[in-house]
Design a protein around this motif. Sequence first.
Motif, short mmCIF file in Angstrom:
data_model
loop_
_atom_site.label_atom_id
_atom_site.label_comp_id
_atom_site.label_asym_id
_atom_site.label_seq_id
_atom_site.Cartn_x
_atom_site.Cartn_y
_atom_site.Cartn_z
N SER A 1 0.22 -0.26 -12.95
CA SER A 1 0.06 0.51 -11.92
C SER A 1 -1.12 0.00 -11.18
O SER A 1 -1.03 0.06 -9.93
N LEU A 2 -2.21 -0.16 -11.84
CA LEU A 2 -3.45 -0.35 -11.11
C LEU A 2 -3.57 -1.83 -10.72
O LEU A 2 -4.17 -2.12 -9.77
N PHE A 3 -2.78 -2.68 -11.58
CA PHE A 3 -2.70 -4.09 -10.74
C PHE A 3 -1.94 -4.09 -9.64
O PHE A 3 -2.41 -4.75 -8.50
N ARG A 4 -0.96 -3.31 -9.53
CA ARG A 4 0.05 -3.32 -8.40
C ARG A 4 -1.01 -2.75 -7.28
O ARG A 4 -0.85 -3.36 -6.06
N HIS A 5 -1.73 -1.67 -7.38
CA HIS A 5 -2.39 -1.12 -6.48
C HIS A 5 -3.45 -2.16 -5.94
O HIS A 5 -3.69 -2.27 -4.86
N SER A 6 -4.22 -2.91 -7.13
CA SER A 6 -5.37 -3.96 -6.36
C SER A 6 -4.55 -5.01 -5.82
O SER A 6 -5.37 -5.54 -4.91
N VAL A 7 -3.38 -5.31 -5.86
CA VAL A 7 -2.77 -6.57 -5.35
C VAL A 7 -2.55 -5.96 -3.79
O VAL A 7 -2.52 -6.88 -3.12
N ALA A 8 -1.92 -4.90 -4.08
CA ALA A 8 -1.57 -4.23 -2.64
C ALA A 8 -2.64 -4.00 -1.79
O ALA A 8 -2.59 -3.98 -0.42
N HIS A 9 -3.89 -3.82 -2.23
CA HIS A 9 -5.09 -3.49 -1.35
C HIS A 9 -6.20 -4.39 -1.87
O HIS A 9 -7.12 -3.83 -2.46
N PRO A 10 -6.24 -5.73 -1.46
CA PRO A 10 -7.40 -6.36 -1.91
C PRO A 10 -8.75 -6.16 -1.17
O PRO A 10 -8.67 -5.79 -0.11
N ARG A 11 -9.74 -6.71 -1.95
CA ARG A 11 -10.93 -6.16 -1.25
C ARG A 11 -11.18 -7.14 0.01
O ARG A 11 -10.94 -8.24 -0.05
N LYS A 12 -12.04 -6.37 0.87
CA LYS A 12 -12.33 -7.24 2.15
C LYS A 12 -13.25 -8.28 1.60
O LYS A 12 -13.52 -9.26 2.37
N THR A 13 -14.16 -7.87 0.92
CA THR A 13 -15.49 -8.84 0.32
C THR A 13 -15.55 -9.01 -1.06
O THR A 13 -15.01 -8.15 -1.65
N PRO A 14 -15.82 -10.27 -1.48
CA PRO A 14 -15.81 -10.19 -2.93
C PRO A 14 -16.67 -9.27 -3.75
O PRO A 14 -17.67 -8.92 -3.08
#
Length: 97
Positions: free
Chosen positions: A69-82
Amino acid sequence: MSEPPQKPRTSDPMHGVTLKAMVEHLVDRYGWDGLGERITIRCFTHDPSVNSSLKFLRKTLWARDKVESLFRHSVAHPRKTPRATVDQDTTAPDTAD
């Protein structure tokens, strides 16, 4: 001759992603401390490693579901900055004169 029908391409972000790749992605994004704050399980909070986490997650369905679930969220909401840029200390004095 007609070509065989192609399988429809899936838009599932989980397709072809191994559990190891998910854990490594989450550690890269959040670090062990951040991952342990988001998913409070011992394999992330006490002496964490990818291998020990994988052993636990492969045996424990509810924990694996949380990671997915957290992986799906992180893929759907990528960080704008590294992450390295976000974590830099901005209060350091400027040494350029």
